[in-house]
Design a protein around this motif. Structure first.
Motif, short mmCIF file in Angstrom:
data_model
loop_
_atom_site.label_atom_id
_atom_site.label_comp_id
_atom_site.label_asym_id
_atom_site.label_seq_id
_atom_site.Cartn_x
_atom_site.Cartn_y
_atom_site.Cartn_z
N LEU A 105 0.82 1.07 -9.13
CA LEU A 105 -0.45 0.40 -9.36
C LEU A 105 -0.28 -1.11 -9.40
N THR A 131 1.60 2.90 -3.34
CA THR A 131 0.60 3.65 -4.10
C THR A 131 0.96 5.13 -4.18
N MET A 172 1.93 6.57 -7.56
CA MET A 172 0.97 6.97 -8.60
C MET A 172 0.78 8.48 -8.70
N LEU A 176 -5.42 11.09 -5.44
CA LEU A 176 -4.55 9.91 -5.39
C LEU A 176 -3.70 9.90 -4.11
N CYS A 200 0.80 -1.23 0.00
CA CYS A 200 0.00 0.00 0.00
C CYS A 200 0.84 1.28 0.00
N LEU A 236 0.14 -2.37 -5.84
CA LEU A 236 -1.15 -2.37 -5.16
C LEU A 236 -1.98 -3.57 -5.61
N SER A 237 -2.00 -3.84 -6.89
CA SER A 237 -2.78 -4.96 -7.42
C SER A 237 -2.23 -6.29 -6.90
N GLY A 259 4.59 5.32 -11.79
CA GLY A 259 3.18 5.27 -11.39
C GLY A 259 2.57 3.91 -11.68
N ALA A 260 2.91 3.35 -12.83
CA ALA A 260 2.41 2.01 -13.19
C ALA A 260 2.96 0.97 -12.22
#
Length: 133
Positions: free
Chosen positions: A37, A18, A21, A99, A15, A40-41, A33-34
């Motif tokens: 993400l 994040t 991002m 964000l 977390c 996080l996923s 940023g990717a």
């Protein structure tokens, strides 16, 4: 590691990433940023699998369907509301501020699990004895 430890550790480890991002800007930093993400996923998937495994191990067979359906309903019911609130927040405060707020909120969401008995749970969970079908 056991499901209990994985549940809080996955969130705590991924977390904070994040924050990458809203830090992304046009150009090469979009990859950063990717990566936030993607982290996080990954953490979300690992946590959900561990949480579902723990839930199934601790729930008696006769209640498993009800418990699973209720947990899914409660966890998924907030998604539309979050989408609307995120859209409104983005329109009012801007995408970056929204964000950042999300990154802080997701990171803080690991605290209840971190402070719960899950933190010190053993290497695994002893499953509830199942009745033969």
């Amino acid at each position: 590691m056991g499901q209990g430890r994985v549940i809080w550790l996955a969130s705590l480890a991924t977390c904070p990433l994040t924050a990458l991002m809203p830090a992304a800007r046009p150009g090469w930093s979009l990859c950063v940023g990717a990566a936030g993400l993607a982290a996080l996923s990954l953490g979300g998937v690992v946590r959900v699998v561990a949480q579902s495994s723990l839930q199934q191990a601790l729930t008696p067979d006769r209640l498993l369907g009800r418990v699973s359906a209720t947990a899914r309903f409660v966890s998924w019911a907030g998604i539309p509301l979050g989408g609307v609130l995120g859209g409104v927040s983005g329109a009012v405060f801007g995408a970056a501020a929204t964000l950042w707020t999300g990154a802080v909120g997701m990171t803080l969401s690991a605290l209840p699990n971190l402070l719960s008995p899950l933190r010190s749970s053993g290497a695994g969970v002893v499953p509830v004895p199942r009745t033969p079908a």
